[in-house]
Design a protein around this motif. Structure first.
Motif, short mmCIF file in Angstrom:
data_model
loop_
_atom_site.label_atom_id
_atom_site.label_comp_id
_atom_site.label_asym_id
_atom_site.label_seq_id
_atom_site.Cartn_x
_atom_site.Cartn_y
_atom_site.Cartn_z
N ASP A 60 8.92 4.61 43.49
CA ASP A 60 9.21 5.02 42.12
C ASP A 60 9.88 6.40 42.10
OD1 ASP A 60 8.03 2.71 40.91
OD2 ASP A 60 6.06 3.58 41.29
N TYR A 61 9.39 7.29 42.93
CA TYR A 61 9.96 8.64 42.96
C TYR A 61 11.32 8.65 43.66
CZ TYR A 61 5.39 10.02 41.29
OH TYR A 61 4.25 10.14 40.53
N ALA A 62 11.45 7.80 44.67
CA ALA A 62 12.75 7.69 45.34
C ALA A 62 13.80 7.15 44.40
CB ALA A 62 12.63 6.78 46.56
N ALA A 63 13.37 6.35 43.41
CA ALA A 63 14.29 5.78 42.44
C ALA A 63 14.57 6.71 41.27
CB ALA A 63 13.75 4.46 41.92
N GLY A 64 13.95 7.89 41.29
CA GLY A 64 14.27 8.89 40.28
C GLY A 64 13.15 9.30 39.35
N HIS A 65 11.96 8.69 39.49
CA HIS A 65 10.85 9.12 38.64
C HIS A 65 10.49 10.57 38.99
CE1 HIS A 65 7.42 8.27 35.97
NE2 HIS A 65 6.77 9.14 36.74
N PRO A 66 10.45 11.46 38.01
CA PRO A 66 10.25 12.89 38.31
C PRO A 66 8.79 13.23 38.61
CG PRO A 66 10.42 12.57 35.94
CD PRO A 66 10.68 11.22 36.57
N GLU A 67 8.60 14.17 39.51
CA GLU A 67 7.27 14.74 39.68
C GLU A 67 6.97 15.60 38.46
OE1 GLU A 67 6.66 16.74 43.34
OE2 GLU A 67 7.51 15.14 44.57
N ARG A 68 5.73 15.58 38.02
CA ARG A 68 5.34 16.37 36.85
C ARG A 68 4.09 17.18 37.18
NH1 ARG A 68 6.94 11.47 34.07
NH2 ARG A 68 8.72 11.87 32.70
N GLY A 69 4.05 18.37 36.62
CA GLY A 69 2.90 19.24 36.84
C GLY A 69 2.76 19.72 38.26
#
Length: 306
Positions: free
Chosen positions: A84-93
């Motif tokens: 999911d993160y590799a596909a662009g979901h941003p890290e938050r917090g």
């Protein structure tokens, strides 16, 4: 939805009232776990001499069940993962995370049978009516009534020293069981958890044909086992007792005699090979079935503390 009749009415309609019913009152739902207390706990703790623990839980492998008849395989699903993160979901917090979900058959992994698991003539343990079990689960005798089990565990290895497992539907009778227990030098006491190893789990893991049959205890063990006042009876097979049964009129005579008749909890699909290899016959047994409200069984991760 049919309403549960009263316990007393159910008992009056029963053709036969087992000796274990009413021992702890007509409304009791914990059965033989009522034998647990300071004496059983202290007896178990006295067995801890090495300070190490062994898991008695069979691995839960998604897509590969343990061959428990009529149960689906466990399933594991990811809700969020690195993709999911590799596909662009941003890290938050300042962080990212993974999350998942499991789906497991309560009787297809290492588990406790709830006292609502089996019945005869419309009556479960202590005369509770089978109508209390509906599509919404068990309104009486659900696995959530069990709670933690901490007591002395006693292991009897039914597998001969020269073998890896008992073959096919080998049925171990009461005389053999008592002889093997005598060899350990252990005398069973009220509240003990008796575990018996058949090697079935290892046979299944190594691809042996275990479909539809398994070794275990014979029907003739019922009376003697009921006299031992056990809290738990466990094994590394699907049903503790051998299948097919030697009883021509019932395929689960031990379940009916002990679980239904005396409230003894069955723990099935246990991993007992490492415990057997330790050479220990007694240990502190700790187990706490997942308290699924209304569950007729509960996955559990039992532990032997040596």
């Amino acid at each position: 939805m049919p309403q549960a009749t009263s316990v007393s009415a159910s008992q009056n309609n029963a053709a036969h009232r087992p000796a274990g019913w009413g021992r702890w009152g007509d409304d009791d739902e914990r059965g033989a776990l009522n034998t647990l207390g300071p004496a059983a706990l202290t007896r178990g703790m006295a067995c801890v001499t090495e300070g190490r623990s062994l898991s008695l839980t069979a691995p839960v492998v998604p897509g590969r069940g343990t061959g428990a008849v009529g149960r689906p395989d466990p399933a594991h699903f990811m809700l969020r993962d690195g993709g999911d993160y590799a596909a662009g979901h941003p890290e938050r917090g300042g962080f990212a995370f993974a999350d998942d979900v499991i789906q497991i058959p309560t009787h297809g992994v290492t588990h406790f049978d709830a006292l609502s698991h089996v019945w005869r003539d419309g009556l479960m343990y202590n005369g509770h009516p089978a109508s209390a079990v509906s599509s919404r689960g068990a309104r009486r005798l659900g696995i959530e009534t069990a709670g933690p089990v901490v007591t002395r565990g006693v292991l009897v290895d039914l597998v001969p020293a020269a073998a890896s497992w008992l073959p096919g539907s080998t049925s171990v009778g009461v005389d053999e069981l008592r002889a093997l227990l005598d060899r350990t030098g252990v005398t069973l006491e009220s509240g003990d958890a008796l575990l018996v190893r058949t090697g079935w789990l290892e046979a299944w893991q190594q691809g042996q044909n275990t479909d539809g049959v398994w070794p275990g205890l014979d029907a003739d063990c019922a009376e003697w086992l009921s006299e031992q006042d056990l809290s738990v009876l466990g094994a590394d097979n699907i049903g503790v007792e051998a299948y097919p049964s030697s009883d021509p009129e019932c395929q689960v005579p031990l379940h009916l005699a002990l679980l239904r008749g005396h409230g003894v909890f069955f723990c099935e699909l246990m991993a007992l090979a490492e415990l057997a290899a330790s050479g220990r016959s007694t240990f502190l047994f700790v187990a706490n079935p997942l308290p699924v409200a209304g569950g007729v069984g509960g996955p559990v991760c039992p532990v032997a503390i040596l």
